[in-house]
Scaffold this active site. Structure first.
Site, mmCIF file in Angstrom:
data_model
loop_
_atom_site.group_PDB
_atom_site.id
_atom_site.type_symbol
_atom_site.label_atom_id
_atom_site.label_comp_id
_atom_site.label_asym_id
_atom_site.label_seq_id
_atom_site.Cartn_x
_atom_site.Cartn_y
_atom_site.Cartn_z
ATOM 1 N N ASP A 1 -13.613 1.417 11.485
ATOM 2 C CA ASP A 1 -13.966 1.400 10.059
ATOM 3 C C ASP A 1 -14.224 -0.038 9.590
ATOM 4 O O ASP A 1 -13.724 -0.471 8.549
ATOM 5 C CB ASP A 1 -12.851 2.039 9.224
ATOM 6 C CG ASP A 1 -13.357 2.517 7.862
ATOM 7 O OD1 ASP A 1 -14.594 2.609 7.678
ATOM 8 O OD2 ASP A 1 -12.526 2.791 6.979
ATOM 9 N N LYS B 1 0.857 -1.185 0.000
ATOM 10 C CA LYS B 1 0.000 0.000 0.000
ATOM 11 C C LYS B 1 0.892 1.233 0.000
ATOM 12 O O LYS B 1 1.629 1.490 0.956
ATOM 13 C CB LYS B 1 -0.915 0.019 1.221
ATOM 14 C CG LYS B 1 -1.845 1.241 1.268
ATOM 15 C CD LYS B 1 -2.474 1.430 2.636
ATOM 16 C CE LYS B 1 -3.444 0.327 2.964
ATOM 17 N NZ LYS B 1 -4.161 0.606 4.237
#
Length: 600
Positions: free
Chosen positions: A434, A335
């Site tokens: 989240d 990422k």
């Protein structure tokens, strides 16, 4: 900032004076020279001078203390240069000043390749044609040049003459050919001798460079060279005015440029200070974490393992994810974080949480990279991607394998184990904030792992209440107390709410609801599936699944009942993740009691 503004005028004045001094010093030291009694400056330059000192097409040479100019026709000695009149006086270098001789170089009419133009009028100069004739010529205009040569005029092979003072070559005898065409000062002698002509040749002739910048050479000149040539073509008095204007304009321009440079420096300084502050904060965090398991990679390592970011797996607000491969041939996901939020806090959150935990249902952080503004996270590669691909309206596409309700239940159970571990299985409780299908990744065996800890928070285990300055997460999954403070304090129950919404979405993703709901949905666009299911359960009806498999009906009912308990409006009415896990693992018969209606 005010101190810098106050100093700008003084700094502008200093910069202007220094620039002018440097330019004057540079011209005096490097661009003015002499050879014999000839002063050489712009636009001329001596061979070997710096290029900006003059025009290379007007290059002069100094030999034996005499200035030489090379033209297309040959070499000439420079007798004088008039910078006011833009003229240069030349004499043929082949002429011997001690004894009579004839020139060997021809002065022709203007040539496009020649930067000079002839100052050619019959009152000042006269043409001199030196002729080689095959037969004698009996004419008073023809002057015998044999006294200035080693060849006798009676030689049967050559008859050498000089034709002086004619405007053109129309009077040249048919047996003669022009060997040299030159210029000599005009004089009033009816029958001049070769010695008279020779004296006039030694006086030289003048060329002008005033018009060369308008010739074909102009297309080869740079803009700066054209401006410099224009400046030096002006009379001296006008040049002083231009210098004054340049000095004044340069002073103003210098101040403006220096002000712009100072402003740019301040912006760059603040930008660098901000990033240095972020870098320092990240480095301090990394040095304080002695129990981090991930490997720290360099940015060049990141580029190498991703094959220079060739294979992109996905992209979002956090940045981009690329497929990579370690030296051990193990595949990883890299990422590459985008613009950092809150001075690198998102990077710190990910490393602080994923770097200290190890659980089968939580994403494993393999390594990380931080070099200035470049930040990357390296973690396990999940071949089946995220859960949302199998819950969307396109779940039936050939690109995705349909998941049975039993498989979805198994995934939900393992996700619950992962969240329960985050809440109580570490030395610090980790609140994810989240939880959603997009952040549940599936390996090759569809084993789920909770991922993306960009907004996660770490708190001591004993803290039951946490503080947040702003709501975090994704709309639709965010617990209502993050918006409405009067509902109750923020705690680990926020993740419980998000997990409950995830359970409802997993059940609702199945396309096997009966036609009754389909008809009702088509007639009423505001029908909300969880509310519709709750109303049926409240009336003692089943959930209307077309599939009559008893096992799947029980699984769906259990998941729905657990989800209703998780999404209660008040946090205090929700179970903990440990209790959620127990409810999912127990029989559905223990969940027969319908919880209060969870919807507003």
């Amino acid at each position: 900032m005010m101190a810098i503004r106050a100093k700008l005028p003084l700094l502008g004045l200093m910069a202007t004076v220094l620039a002018l001094c440097y330019a004057t010093k540079g011209e005096a030291k490097h661009c003015t020279s002499s050879c014999g009694n000839i002063t050489i400056r712009h636009p001329f330059l001596i061979k070997g001078d710096l290029r900006f000192c003059g025009d290379q097409r007007l290059e002069l040479s100094c030999q034996n203390n005499r200035t030489l100019l090379y033209l297309l026709s040959g070499s000439y000695y420079v007798q004088d240069i008039s910078y006011d009149n833009l003229t240069i006086r030349l004499v043929d270098a082949s002429l011997d000043p001690d004894k009579c001789s004839i020139p060997s170089n021809s002065i022709t009419v203007d040539d496009c390749r020649n930067p000079y133009s002839l100052i050619h009028d019959l009152y000042t100069y006269a043409n001199v044609f030196f002729l080689n004739c095959t037969t004698p010529v009996n004419s008073s205009l023809y002057v015998d040049v044999s006294p200035c040569t080693n060849i006798s005029s009676s030689s049967p092979f050559n008859y050498l003459y000089a034709l002086y003072g004619v405007a053109n070559n129309s009077l040249i005898h048919e047996s003669c050919s022009v060997q040299v065409q030159s210029l000599a000062h005009s004089f009033n002698i009816t029958s001049p001798s070769i010695f008279d002509i020779y004296k006039q040749l030694l006086m030289g002739f003048e060329l002008s460079w005033a018009s060369y910048k308008y010739s074909c050479l102009r297309s080869e000149m740079t803009l700066l060279e054209r401006f410099v040539e224009f400046f030096y073509s002006l009379p001296y008095s006008y040049r002083n005015r231009v210098i004054f204007m340049e000095t004044t304009g340069g002073f103003i321009l210098g101040r403006a440029m220096l002000g712009a440079i100072c402003l740019l420096a301040i912006i760059v300084h603040r930008f660098r200070r901000r990033h240095l502050s972020m870098d320092n904060m990240i480095e301090e965090f990394l040095q304080s974490q002695n129990n981090l398991m991930p490997i720290r990679y360099s940015y060049s390592d990141i580029k190498r393992m991703t094959n220079n970011f060739k294979h992109k797996l996905g992209e979002g607000g956090f940045g981009c994810v690329f497929k990579g491969k370690l030296k051990s041939r193990t595949y990883v996901a890299v990422k590459l974080l985008g613009k950092s939020k809150e001075n690198g806090q998102d990077f710190i959150n990910e490393v602080a949480t994923m770097g200290r935990i190890h659980h089968a249902n939580v994403m494993q952080l393999t390594g990380f990279c931080t070099e200035g503004s470049k930040q990357a996270l390296v973690y396990d590669f999940m071949p089946n991607g995220s859960l949302d691909k199998f819950l969307s309206s396109k779940a039936g596409d050939s690109s995705n394998i349909p998941l049975s309700l039993e498989k979805l239940y198994e995934i939900a159970l393992r996700v619950a184990r992962g969240i329960e571990y985050l809440h109580g299985g570490c030395e610090m409780q980790i609140l994810h904030f989240d939880i959603k299908p997009h952040n549940i990744l599936l390996d090759d065996k569809f084993n789920p792992k909770v991922s993306d800890f960009g907004v996660a928070k770490l708190y001591p285990i004993e803290d039951s209440v946490v503080s947040l300055t702003a709501a975090q997460g994704t709309l639709g999954y965010i617990a209502p107390e993050l918006f409405y403070k009067n509902l109750g304090p923020i705690s680990h129950k926020a993740d419980v709410y998000s997990f409950g919404m995830l359970l409802l979405e997993m059940v609702g993703s199945k396309k096997n609801l009966n036609y009754e709901f389909a008809d009702q949905q088509s007639s009423d666009e505001d029908v909300y599936l969880p509310s519709w299911i709750y109303d049926r359960l409240a009336r003692g009806e089943d959930m209307g699944l077309m599939d009559e498999i008893e096992g799947e009906n029980k699984i769906a009912r259990k998941m729905v009942l657990v989800s209703f308990r998780c999404i209660q409006i008040k946090p205090t009415n929700r179970p903990s993740m440990k209790e959620v896990l127990e409810m999912l693992e127990n029989s559905v018969d223990e969940l027969q009691e319908l919880p209060p209606r969870p919807f507003i």
